[in-house]
Every structure is written in C-alpha cells, then in structure tokens.
Design a protein around this motif. Structure first.
Motif, PDB file in Angstrom:
ATOM      1  N   ASP A 135       0.753  -0.779   0.022  1.00  0.00           N
ATOM      2  CA  ASP A 135      -0.283   0.026   0.284  1.00  0.00           C
ATOM      3  C   ASP A 135       0.559   1.355   0.370  1.00  0.00           C
ATOM      4  O   ASP A 135       2.035   1.034  -0.033  1.00  0.00           O
ATOM      5  CB  ASP A 135      -1.148  -0.262   1.101  1.00  0.00           C
ATOM      6  CG  ASP A 135      -0.370   0.346   2.203  1.00  0.00           C
ATOM      7  OD1 ASP A 135      -0.125   1.859   2.388  1.00  0.00           O
ATOM      8  OD2 ASP A 135      -0.445  -0.370   3.346  1.00  0.00           O
ATOM      9  N   ASN A 150      -3.260   7.467   1.115  1.00  0.00           N
ATOM     10  CA  ASN A 150      -3.933   6.095   1.926  1.00  0.00           C
ATOM     11  C   ASN A 150      -4.439   7.203   3.143  1.00  0.00           C
ATOM     12  O   ASN A 150      -4.737   5.947   4.229  1.00  0.00           O
ATOM     13  CB  ASN A 150      -3.434   4.635   2.379  1.00  0.00           C
ATOM     14  CG  ASN A 150      -3.793   3.497   1.271  1.00  0.00           C
ATOM     15  OD1 ASN A 150      -4.419   3.840   0.684  1.00  0.00           O
ATOM     16  ND2 ASN A 150      -3.570   2.477   2.185  1.00  0.00           N
ATOM     17  N   ILE A 185     -10.900   7.591  -6.675  1.00  0.00           N
ATOM     18  CA  ILE A 185      -9.683   6.521  -6.563  1.00  0.00           C
ATOM     19  C   ILE A 185      -8.721   6.577  -7.298  1.00  0.00           C
ATOM     20  O   ILE A 185      -7.662   6.977  -7.923  1.00  0.00           O
ATOM     21  CB  ILE A 185      -9.986   6.017  -5.314  1.00  0.00           C
ATOM     22  CG1 ILE A 185     -10.455   5.348  -4.092  1.00  0.00           C
ATOM     23  CG2 ILE A 185      -8.252   4.776  -5.965  1.00  0.00           C
ATOM     24  CD1 ILE A 185     -10.350   4.567  -3.332  1.00  0.00           C
ATOM     25  N   TRP A 228      -2.207  -0.059  -9.074  1.00  0.00           N
ATOM     26  CA  TRP A 228      -2.405   0.754  -7.557  1.00  0.00           C
ATOM     27  C   TRP A 228      -4.078   0.389  -7.147  1.00  0.00           C
ATOM     28  O   TRP A 228      -4.244   1.381  -6.289  1.00  0.00           O
ATOM     29  CB  TRP A 228      -1.849   1.624  -7.257  1.00  0.00           C
ATOM     30  CG  TRP A 228      -0.455   2.264  -7.284  1.00  0.00           C
ATOM     31  CD1 TRP A 228       0.505   3.351  -7.700  1.00  0.00           C
ATOM     32  CD2 TRP A 228      -0.110   1.445  -5.862  1.00  0.00           C
ATOM     33  NE1 TRP A 228       1.204   2.872  -7.006  1.00  0.00           N
ATOM     34  CE2 TRP A 228       1.455   2.641  -5.617  1.00  0.00           C
ATOM     35  CE3 TRP A 228      -0.362   1.301  -4.818  1.00  0.00           C
ATOM     36  CZ2 TRP A 228       1.846   2.603  -4.711  1.00  0.00           C
ATOM     37  CZ3 TRP A 228       0.320   0.981  -4.081  1.00  0.00           C
ATOM     38  CH2 TRP A 228       1.584   1.401  -3.659  1.00  0.00           C
ATOM     39  N   TYR A 238      -8.894  -1.794  -4.356  1.00  0.00           N
ATOM     40  CA  TYR A 238      -9.162  -1.689  -3.235  1.00  0.00           C
ATOM     41  C   TYR A 238      -9.887  -2.556  -2.907  1.00  0.00           C
ATOM     42  O   TYR A 238     -11.034  -3.050  -2.549  1.00  0.00           O
ATOM     43  CB  TYR A 238     -10.513  -0.649  -4.391  1.00  0.00           C
ATOM     44  CG  TYR A 238     -11.468   0.109  -3.465  1.00  0.00           C
ATOM     45  CD1 TYR A 238     -10.848   0.449  -2.798  1.00  0.00           C
ATOM     46  CD2 TYR A 238     -12.851  -0.425  -3.607  1.00  0.00           C
ATOM     47  CE1 TYR A 238     -11.540   1.453  -1.697  1.00  0.00           C
ATOM     48  CE2 TYR A 238     -13.554   0.711  -2.727  1.00  0.00           C
ATOM     49  CZ  TYR A 238     -13.082   1.289  -1.730  1.00  0.00           C
ATOM     50  OH  TYR A 238     -14.116   1.558  -0.887  1.00  0.00           O
ATOM     51  N   ARG A 284     -12.047   0.732   6.419  1.00  0.00           N
ATOM     52  CA  ARG A 284     -11.301   0.382   6.866  1.00  0.00           C
ATOM     53  C   ARG A 284     -12.134   0.553   8.039  1.00  0.00           C
ATOM     54  O   ARG A 284     -12.879   1.947   8.067  1.00  0.00           O
ATOM     55  CB  ARG A 284      -9.919   0.509   6.861  1.00  0.00           C
ATOM     56  CG  ARG A 284      -9.436   0.018   5.607  1.00  0.00           C
ATOM     57  CD  ARG A 284      -7.486   0.046   5.812  1.00  0.00           C
ATOM     58  NE  ARG A 284      -7.386  -0.935   6.771  1.00  0.00           N
ATOM     59  CZ  ARG A 284      -7.061  -1.791   6.564  1.00  0.00           C
ATOM     60  NH1 ARG A 284      -6.164  -1.717   5.867  1.00  0.00           N
ATOM     61  NH2 ARG A 284      -6.412  -1.931   8.034  1.00  0.00           N
ATOM     62  N   TRP A 329      -1.029   4.889   8.685  1.00  0.00           N
ATOM     63  CA  TRP A 329      -1.656   5.041   9.564  1.00  0.00           C
ATOM     64  C   TRP A 329      -1.845   4.579  10.727  1.00  0.00           C
ATOM     65  O   TRP A 329      -2.455   5.144  11.598  1.00  0.00           O
ATOM     66  CB  TRP A 329      -2.282   3.635   9.180  1.00  0.00           C
ATOM     67  CG  TRP A 329      -2.773   3.121   7.366  1.00  0.00           C
ATOM     68  CD1 TRP A 329      -3.058   4.646   7.194  1.00  0.00           C
ATOM     69  CD2 TRP A 329      -3.465   2.320   7.251  1.00  0.00           C
ATOM     70  NE1 TRP A 329      -3.487   4.048   5.955  1.00  0.00           N
ATOM     71  CE2 TRP A 329      -3.870   2.365   5.868  1.00  0.00           C
ATOM     72  CE3 TRP A 329      -3.101   0.665   7.276  1.00  0.00           C
ATOM     73  CZ2 TRP A 329      -4.175   1.981   5.436  1.00  0.00           C
ATOM     74  CZ3 TRP A 329      -2.956  -0.217   6.406  1.00  0.00           C
ATOM     75  CH2 TRP A 329      -3.725   0.487   4.927  1.00  0.00           C
ATOM     76  N   PHE A 341     -10.170   4.608   6.318  1.00  0.00           N
ATOM     77  CA  PHE A 341      -8.967   4.763   5.319  1.00  0.00           C
ATOM     78  C   PHE A 341      -9.938   4.191   4.112  1.00  0.00           C
ATOM     79  O   PHE A 341     -11.063   3.034   4.467  1.00  0.00           O
ATOM     80  CB  PHE A 341      -7.962   3.297   5.156  1.00  0.00           C
ATOM     81  CG  PHE A 341      -7.801   4.292   6.837  1.00  0.00           C
ATOM     82  CD1 PHE A 341      -7.123   5.641   6.441  1.00  0.00           C
ATOM     83  CD2 PHE A 341      -6.737   3.432   7.813  1.00  0.00           C
ATOM     84  CE1 PHE A 341      -5.969   5.821   7.582  1.00  0.00           C
ATOM     85  CE2 PHE A 341      -6.043   4.292   8.511  1.00  0.00           C
ATOM     86  CZ  PHE A 341      -5.537   4.882   8.920  1.00  0.00           C
ATOM     87  N   LYS A 342     -10.048   4.725   2.718  1.00  0.00           N
ATOM     88  CA  LYS A 342     -10.800   3.796   1.510  1.00  0.00           C
ATOM     89  C   LYS A 342     -10.020   3.370   1.094  1.00  0.00           C
ATOM     90  O   LYS A 342      -8.785   3.823   0.660  1.00  0.00           O
ATOM     91  CB  LYS A 342     -11.801   4.706   0.719  1.00  0.00           C
ATOM     92  CG  LYS A 342     -12.194   5.346   1.176  1.00  0.00           C
ATOM     93  CD  LYS A 342     -13.667   6.193   0.371  1.00  0.00           C
ATOM     94  CE  LYS A 342     -15.414   5.921   0.775  1.00  0.00           C
ATOM     95  NZ  LYS A 342     -15.235   6.888   2.112  1.00  0.00           N
ATOM     96  N   ALA A 343      -8.820   1.928   1.346  1.00  0.00           N
ATOM     97  CA  ALA A 343      -7.251   1.607   1.853  1.00  0.00           C
ATOM     98  C   ALA A 343      -7.153   0.909  -0.138  1.00  0.00           C
ATOM     99  O   ALA A 343      -7.631   0.464  -0.132  1.00  0.00           O
ATOM    100  CB  ALA A 343      -7.316   0.970   1.589  1.00  0.00           C
ATOM    101  N   ILE A 344      -6.378   1.852  -1.272  1.00  0.00           N
ATOM    102  CA  ILE A 344      -5.566   0.947  -1.934  1.00  0.00           C
ATOM    103  C   ILE A 344      -4.432   0.560  -1.847  1.00  0.00           C
ATOM    104  O   ILE A 344      -4.033   0.341  -1.464  1.00  0.00           O
ATOM    105  CB  ILE A 344      -5.866   2.166  -3.763  1.00  0.00           C
ATOM    106  CG1 ILE A 344      -4.685   3.410  -2.933  1.00  0.00           C
ATOM    107  CG2 ILE A 344      -7.016   2.910  -3.485  1.00  0.00           C
ATOM    108  CD1 ILE A 344      -4.351   4.265  -3.810  1.00  0.00           C
ATOM    109  N   THR A 345      -4.284  -0.738  -2.351  1.00  0.00           N
ATOM    110  CA  THR A 345      -3.683  -1.281  -3.187  1.00  0.00           C
ATOM    111  C   THR A 345      -3.097  -1.748  -3.569  1.00  0.00           C
ATOM    112  O   THR A 345      -3.642  -1.859  -5.100  1.00  0.00           O
ATOM    113  CB  THR A 345      -3.564  -2.301  -1.739  1.00  0.00           C
ATOM    114  OG1 THR A 345      -4.690  -4.010  -2.258  1.00  0.00           O
ATOM    115  CG2 THR A 345      -3.818  -1.851  -0.252  1.00  0.00           C
TER     116      THR A 345
END
Length: 285
Positions: free
Chosen positions: A48, A64, A75, A102, A105, A109, A136, A192-196
């Motif tokens: 991430d 993030n 995003i 990237w 999604y 969280r 974080w 968090f709208k977490a992108i990885t």
C-alpha cells in the motif's frame, strides 16, 4: 483474485511464468518481501502507499490518508493522474520497485472492538492494532488512540489476549479472519478507503522478456479492476454475514472524525503544505 491472476499469467505465457501465492505473511513481513524484491528475487509484493512511501517517495503515503476519498471513482482519478505516475517512476528509480498496479481497492476500513466509538473522543487512549505503516500509525495518533503495530497474522491472538483493544480492517477482512469470534462491535468509520497494489523488483522485472512484462502489468491491473468491483458489490453481503455472527454496528459522527483528522495532512513530517489541496484538485478536476 491473486490466484486468478496467477492462472491467467500462466496460461498467457504458456507456462513460462508460474506464480505461487503465499498469504498470511508466509514469506515474512511486508518489508521482508519488499527487500527480497529489491534484491532481485522473483517476488511480487502486495503493497500500500504507506509502505511505498518508505522507499524514496515520502509523499506517496498520502494516497491512503484518512477520509481522503468519497468513492471508488475518485480513487481512479488519483491513481491514473500524472502525479501518481511521477511517484511511480521515483519509486522505481530510488527504491528499486516497479509498480504493476495501484487499483486493488480493499474497501473502507472500519474498527472492530468490544464497544463502539461514535465520536473521535471515544478513541482516546484506546490501544488499536495498526500495521507497521507510518501513515496509519500517525492517523490514529491524531485521533488520540494508542496505535500498536502488529503484522496481520498476530491480530487475532492480540485481540484475544488483550494486547490491543481494537483492530481496523475492511469488512471482508474482519469476516474472513474471524475476528468476530472475539469482538462483536464494528464502528463504521470508513476512515481509510484503502487502495493497495503490487510491486516487483525492477532488477528482476528487467530480466523478463518484454512480452512477459506486458502480460504481468495487464493481468495484475485487470485483477485489480475485478477485485475492486467485487469489493464494492460485496460490502453489504459481508455486513449481513457479520450480523449473523452476532456483530452489531455503530454509525459514528463522520464529520467529527473528518475534522479531527484534517490537521494530519498539514502536520505530517516531510510533506509539502499544499499536498492535500493538490490531491483534491485532481479529484475535482
């Protein structure tokens, strides 16, 4: 989805490239995997932006940050922007890591614990597990909590033994890891709208034939598109599954959480003061 990507890569390369999937820190911690990749190992690491920021591109961690996006469309605007392409190139040059995608999604969280946290004040002093990810960690410090850094494989035991009071993760992960067996309240912060994404060592990547390089990029990105869509579609399904396991949900004061975390963007060490505004300009553009 990683298994599906592996199968498609194998088929498209006629078996020349096989990918084995090792979940749950089987190859070591996140940083262990990235170091293997940087040294030339035949390794693709799930990553991430917070971790990526430690390899020469400090600003990348903003991707993030807390309450940065409203939805998946925003995003997509960011990760396809010239700004992120520039950061990807810096990561390749300075960190020896090439970004394959990237766009994985992981969803919003939320916080799971033995009680709810309807306002940010309720988090003061709460020991919450976070990954060893500086973005974080600092976010929860801003909220007044006490972040405890643990690898994901340790979280179940840490909650059961009281090492931490709470953990945070996407709804699907909260269900899949069975944390509901220990804690029964989920606060729907969506902090968090977490992108990885996935990275591969530049050294190893350049050793591959050009057509294989292209296949890897195409299939990892396709996997991200498909997983992101699944993530959005399955949120309510996983909430229902958690509710069936006796989990209750708390809807917090999101605007209060946003107000408390906004200074994070201006106080984070090494970030330019206009970074948040630059991101918002891309989103609104």
């Amino acid at each position: 989805m990683a298994l599906w990507v592996a199968e498609r890569v194998k088929n498209r390369t006629n078996g020349l490239i096989t990918i084995e999937v090792f979940p749950s820190s089987q190859l070591g911690s996140n940083r262990d995997v990235y170091e293997q990749a940087r040294l030339g190992g035949a390794v693709i690491g799930h990553i991430d932006p917070g971790y990526a920021s430690e390899y020469g591109v400090k600003e990348m961690g903003v991707l993030n940050g807390p309450f940065l996006y409203e939805n998946l469309d925003e995003i997509k605007k960011i990760i396809s922007s010239d700004l992120v392409r520039e950061w990807n190139e810096q990561l390749r040059e300075k960190g020896g890591l090439r970004v394959l995608a990237w766009n994985w999604y992981f969803g919003e969280r939320h916080i799971i614990s033995g009680r709810g946290y309807p306002s940010p004040e309720n988090l003061r002093g709460v020991k919450i597990r976070t990954p060893p990810n500086p973005i974080w960690v600092e976010t929860f410090k801003t909220l007044g909590a006490t972040p405890v850094t643990l690898e994901w494989a340790e979280v179940y035991t840490a909650l059961a033994q009281g090492v931490v009071d709470a953990a945070e993760a996407p709804i699907s992960t909260l269900f899949g890891s069975k944390l509901y067996e220990i804690k029964k309240v989920v606060t729907l912060t969506g902090h968090f709208k977490a992108i990885t994404g996935h990275v591969i060592g530049e050294k190893f990547f350049q050793s591959l034939p050009k057509y294989v390089q292209q296949i890897l990029v195409e299939e990892v990105q396709k996997g991200g598109e498909e997983m992101s869509q699944m993530t959005v579609e399955q949120q309510e399904e996983f909430k229902k599954k958690l509710a069936e396991q006796g989990v209750s949900f708390v809807q917090p004061d999101i605007e209060a959480y946003k107000r408390v975390t906004r200074p994070f963007y201006y106080n984070y060490p090494g970030w330019p003061p206009d970074l948040y505004e630059r991101i918002q300009k891309i989103i609104r553009g």
